[in-house]
Design a protein around this motif. Structure first.
Motif, mmCIF file in Angstrom:
data_model
loop_
_atom_site.group_PDB
_atom_site.id
_atom_site.type_symbol
_atom_site.label_atom_id
_atom_site.label_comp_id
_atom_site.label_asym_id
_atom_site.label_seq_id
_atom_site.Cartn_x
_atom_site.Cartn_y
_atom_site.Cartn_z
ATOM 1 N N ALA A 16 -53.774 79.493 40.364
ATOM 2 C CA ALA A 16 -54.697 80.603 40.091
ATOM 3 C C ALA A 16 -55.154 81.079 41.467
ATOM 4 C CB ALA A 16 -55.882 80.128 39.265
ATOM 5 N N LYS A 17 -54.828 82.311 41.795
ATOM 6 C CA LYS A 17 -55.053 82.814 43.161
ATOM 7 C C LYS A 17 -56.474 83.281 43.389
ATOM 8 C CE LYS A 17 -50.546 82.861 43.880
ATOM 9 N NZ LYS A 17 -49.948 81.733 44.603
ATOM 10 N N TYR A 18 -56.900 83.181 44.653
ATOM 11 C CA TYR A 18 -58.070 83.960 45.068
ATOM 12 C C TYR A 18 -57.542 85.079 45.943
ATOM 13 C CZ TYR A 18 -59.010 83.283 50.087
ATOM 14 O OH TYR A 18 -58.982 83.359 51.455
ATOM 15 N N TRP A 19 -58.193 86.207 45.929
ATOM 16 C CA TRP A 19 -57.860 87.302 46.850
ATOM 17 C C TRP A 19 -59.130 88.110 47.022
ATOM 18 C CZ3 TRP A 19 -54.028 87.864 50.116
ATOM 19 C CH2 TRP A 19 -53.776 89.116 50.702
ATOM 20 N N GLY A 20 -59.708 88.104 48.207
ATOM 21 C CA GLY A 20 -60.955 88.834 48.454
ATOM 22 C C GLY A 20 -62.099 87.880 48.732
ATOM 23 N N LYS A 21 -63.031 88.362 49.552
ATOM 24 C CA LYS A 21 -64.160 87.521 49.953
ATOM 25 C C LYS A 21 -65.458 88.035 49.325
ATOM 26 C CE LYS A 21 -61.346 85.281 52.609
ATOM 27 N NZ LYS A 21 -61.100 85.252 54.032
ATOM 28 N N ALA A 22 -66.292 87.077 48.892
ATOM 29 C CA ALA A 22 -67.636 87.429 48.433
ATOM 30 C C ALA A 22 -68.551 87.560 49.645
ATOM 31 C CB ALA A 22 -68.165 86.355 47.495
ATOM 32 N N ASP A 23 -68.238 86.807 50.695
ATOM 33 C CA ASP A 23 -69.034 86.821 51.919
ATOM 34 C C ASP A 23 -68.056 86.592 53.077
ATOM 35 O OD1 ASP A 23 -70.579 86.078 54.162
ATOM 36 O OD2 ASP A 23 -72.164 85.239 52.885
ATOM 37 N N ALA A 24 -67.755 87.674 53.786
ATOM 38 C CA ALA A 24 -66.730 87.597 54.841
ATOM 39 C C ALA A 24 -67.224 86.760 56.021
ATOM 40 C CB ALA A 24 -66.351 89.001 55.302
ATOM 41 N N ARG A 26 -69.384 84.117 56.018
ATOM 42 C CA ARG A 26 -69.342 82.678 55.708
ATOM 43 C C ARG A 26 -67.998 82.262 55.115
ATOM 44 N NH1 ARG A 26 -73.967 81.618 51.936
ATOM 45 N NH2 ARG A 26 -73.406 79.436 52.226
ATOM 46 N N ASN A 27 -67.118 83.235 54.915
ATOM 47 C CA ASN A 27 -65.782 82.987 54.353
ATOM 48 C C ASN A 27 -65.844 82.319 52.981
ATOM 49 O OD1 ASN A 27 -63.043 83.527 54.697
ATOM 50 N ND2 ASN A 27 -62.607 81.429 55.314
ATOM 51 N N LEU A 28 -66.612 82.945 52.080
ATOM 52 C CA LEU A 28 -66.695 82.465 50.699
ATOM 53 C C LEU A 28 -65.855 83.386 49.820
ATOM 54 C CD1 LEU A 28 -70.549 81.815 50.591
ATOM 55 C CD2 LEU A 28 -68.717 80.139 50.981
ATOM 56 N N THR A 29 -65.107 82.803 48.902
ATOM 57 C CA THR A 29 -64.153 83.603 48.121
ATOM 58 C C THR A 29 -64.830 84.321 46.952
ATOM 59 O OG1 THR A 29 -63.547 81.768 46.660
ATOM 60 C CG2 THR A 29 -62.312 81.975 48.714
ATOM 61 N N ALA A 30 -64.241 85.454 46.586
ATOM 62 C CA ALA A 30 -64.817 86.291 45.532
ATOM 63 C C ALA A 30 -64.510 85.765 44.131
ATOM 64 C CB ALA A 30 -64.304 87.726 45.676
ATOM 65 N N ARG A 156 -67.432 81.593 45.672
ATOM 66 C CA ARG A 156 -68.556 81.343 46.590
ATOM 67 C C ARG A 156 -68.780 79.855 46.877
ATOM 68 N NH1 ARG A 156 -71.631 86.369 46.797
ATOM 69 N NH2 ARG A 156 -72.645 85.317 48.522
ATOM 70 N N ALA A 157 -67.808 79.000 46.543
ATOM 71 C CA ALA A 157 -68.013 77.557 46.734
ATOM 72 C C ALA A 157 -67.873 77.190 48.206
ATOM 73 C CB ALA A 157 -67.017 76.768 45.907
ATOM 74 N N GLU A 158 -68.647 76.194 48.634
ATOM 75 C CA GLU A 158 -68.579 75.699 50.007
ATOM 76 C C GLU A 158 -67.348 74.817 50.202
ATOM 77 O OE1 GLU A 158 -70.556 76.181 52.626
ATOM 78 O OE2 GLU A 158 -72.122 77.362 51.647
ATOM 79 N N SER A 159 -67.020 74.028 49.167
ATOM 80 C CA SER A 159 -65.897 73.105 49.317
ATOM 81 C C SER A 159 -65.124 72.979 48.010
ATOM 82 C CB SER A 159 -66.394 71.743 49.794
ATOM 83 O OG SER A 159 -67.416 71.296 48.956
ATOM 84 N N ALA A 160 -63.923 72.421 48.127
ATOM 85 C CA ALA A 160 -63.022 72.297 46.972
ATOM 86 C C ALA A 160 -63.267 70.986 46.238
ATOM 87 C CB ALA A 160 -61.580 72.368 47.464
ATOM 88 N N GLU A 161 -62.680 70.864 45.049
ATOM 89 C CA GLU A 161 -62.820 69.645 44.233
ATOM 90 C C GLU A 161 -61.502 69.316 43.568
ATOM 91 O OE1 GLU A 161 -65.614 70.496 41.127
ATOM 92 O OE2 GLU A 161 -67.196 70.943 42.584
ATOM 93 N N ARG A 162 -61.248 68.027 43.409
ATOM 94 C CA ARG A 162 -60.040 67.626 42.683
ATOM 95 C C ARG A 162 -60.214 67.908 41.194
ATOM 96 N NH1 ARG A 162 -57.098 63.953 44.771
ATOM 97 N NH2 ARG A 162 -58.831 62.721 45.547
ATOM 98 N N ALA A 208 -59.521 87.843 37.233
ATOM 99 C CA ALA A 208 -59.177 86.565 37.876
ATOM 100 C C ALA A 208 -59.936 85.342 37.315
ATOM 101 C CB ALA A 208 -59.369 86.677 39.389
ATOM 102 N N PRO A 209 -61.253 85.439 37.071
ATOM 103 C CA PRO A 209 -61.943 84.241 36.569
ATOM 104 C C PRO A 209 -61.426 83.780 35.208
ATOM 105 C CG PRO A 209 -63.522 85.813 37.465
ATOM 106 C CD PRO A 209 -62.200 86.535 37.386
ATOM 107 N N ALA A 210 -61.051 84.717 34.359
ATOM 108 C CA ALA A 210 -60.537 84.339 33.031
ATOM 109 C C ALA A 210 -59.160 83.685 33.165
ATOM 110 C CB ALA A 210 -60.469 85.572 32.133
ATOM 111 N N ILE A 211 -58.332 84.209 34.069
ATOM 112 C CA ILE A 211 -57.007 83.604 34.287
ATOM 113 C C ILE A 211 -57.185 82.195 34.869
ATOM 114 C CG2 ILE A 211 -54.782 83.828 35.467
ATOM 115 C CD1 ILE A 211 -55.262 86.888 35.549
ATOM 116 N N TYR A 212 -58.134 82.083 35.810
ATOM 117 C CA TYR A 212 -58.438 80.769 36.396
ATOM 118 C C TYR A 212 -58.831 79.774 35.299
ATOM 119 C CZ TYR A 212 -61.454 77.214 38.497
ATOM 120 O OH TYR A 212 -62.045 76.024 38.827
ATOM 121 N N GLN A 213 -59.672 80.219 34.362
ATOM 122 C CA GLN A 213 -60.103 79.326 33.263
ATOM 123 C C GLN A 213 -58.905 78.826 32.468
ATOM 124 O OE1 GLN A 213 -62.725 77.718 32.624
ATOM 125 N NE2 GLN A 213 -64.004 78.723 34.166
ATOM 126 N N GLN A 214 -57.934 79.724 32.223
ATOM 127 C CA GLN A 214 -56.733 79.324 31.470
ATOM 128 C C GLN A 214 -55.924 78.303 32.266
ATOM 129 O OE1 GLN A 214 -54.658 82.966 30.525
ATOM 130 N NE2 GLN A 214 -56.518 83.840 29.625
#
Ligand code: PMV
Length: 322
Positions: A16-24, A26-30, A156-162, A208-214
């Motif tokens: 599930a891709k990210y493309w675009g920044k919510a905060d350029a 701080r480099n947080l993804t949209a 907008r997450a600071e870090s990733a999770e397994r 994108a968020p709905a595709i991510y949920q799937q």
């Protein structure tokens, strides 16, 4: 101060891709993303803080690099220096064990290995989640490369999770390397351009968020038939937003379309495989282990495909002895 750290991180490909920044800044993804870490694509990085250096130095695959790549590395090192109270500059040596000439994205494994090595060299003992946040500030996709298997990075997450270990849902990925004449646009520039000019960017933010949920639910359920179509839609919806930018961002090469066509034909004849692609012309194909060898051979025969790499899920990033 002469601290040394060496680390290995594996690249990842977003399902599930990210493309675009919510905060350029701080480099947080949209939008949220979810990736698979790949065993076959590895970066090994050594960081040496050295009081005698006047500036940070970077070598990639043995070649000295300056300009934008060096300033991105220095920015990450500055964050580490600030946290550790270190003032020394560093010598950074980074090597990819996959063909970088093929234009495969290396920033994910690169910034993940850099964050691991730099924190060790500076004497910081941070949990993986904080190393992931450091890597994310350098390259958002790198936040995910601290973890093996299936990994998510929230909007907008600071870090990733397994999300799941690779062994919990064993799939393989084929990377069909295609020929491209065009110089690629760096992902950060491409995102800014899409955000600024594409009328479909707003639609992408909604979809994108709905595709991510799937994708997320399918990974948890180990349901390949639900996962695959969502993976393809994520990539194509992202590329639709790029195609509608002005001027258009077109990452497709003739070989790209041939691989997609072949994967669709493979499914028609009963095989199970789904494609995805990033900010480049290469196609990554998610496939069941039992069908991987056959499809690898078929993709390798296509015109415009120069090489096919095959990978299982990779592990967490780790330190090694310098
Ligand atoms: O975070 P970057 O600059 O490596 O950009 C990653 C962009 C994509 O690969 C297209 C999508 C993703 O989620 O990895």
């Amino acid at each position: 101060m002469m601290g040394v750290g060496k680390a290995v991180a594996h690249s990842n490909i977003a399902l599930a891709k990210y493309w675009g920044k919510a905060d350029a800044v701080r480099n947080l993804t949209a939008v949220p993303s979810l990736s698979l870490t790949l065993a076959a694509l590895r970066t090994v990085t050594t960081v040496r803080f050295d009081d005698s250096l006047g500036a940070d130095e970077l070598s990639l695959g043995g070649a000295i690099v300056s300009g934008r790549p060096l300033s991105r590395v220095s920015k990450l090192l500055d964050n580490v220096r600030a946290q550790a109270g270190v003032t020394a500059r560093a010598r950074v040596e980074s090597v990819n064990d996959f063909p970088t000439a093929a234009g495969l994205a290396s920033s994910a494994s690169g910034f993940a290995a850099l964050a691991m090595a730099a924190t060790r060299a500076a004497g910081l003992e941070l949990p993986l989640t904080q190393v992931s946040a450091l890597a994310r500030a350098g390259s958002a996709s790198a936040a995910r490369s601290l973890y093996g298997g299936y990994v998510s990075l929230g909007a907008r997450a600071e870090s990733a999770e397994r999300v799941a270990a690779g062994a919990d849902f064993p799939l393989e990925m084929l990377v069909a390397v295609t020929v491209s004449g065009e110089k690629e646009t760096a992902s950060t520039d491409g995102m800014g351009h899409t955000q600024g000019t594409s009328p479909y960017y707003a639609a992408w933010l909604l979809a994108a968020p709905a595709i991510y949920q799937q994708v997320y639910a399918a990974v948890l359920a180990r349901d390949f038939d639900a996962l695959g179509p969502a993976v393809e839609q994520s990539a194509l919806a992202m590329h639709a937003s790029m195609l509608a930018a002005r001027p258009a961002l077109i990452y497709f090469a003739p070989g790209t379309l041939r691989v997609m066509e072949r994967v669709r034909a493979f499914r028609k004849s009963g095989g199970r495989a789904y494609f995805t692609m990033d900010a480049g012309p290469h196609v990554k194909v998610l496939v069941e282990p039992s069908a991987a060898a056959e499809l690898e051979l078929e993709l390798g025969k296509l015109e415009g495909v120069t090489q096919v790499l095959r990978s299982t899920a990779g592990p967490d990033a780790y330190w090694v002895e310098p």
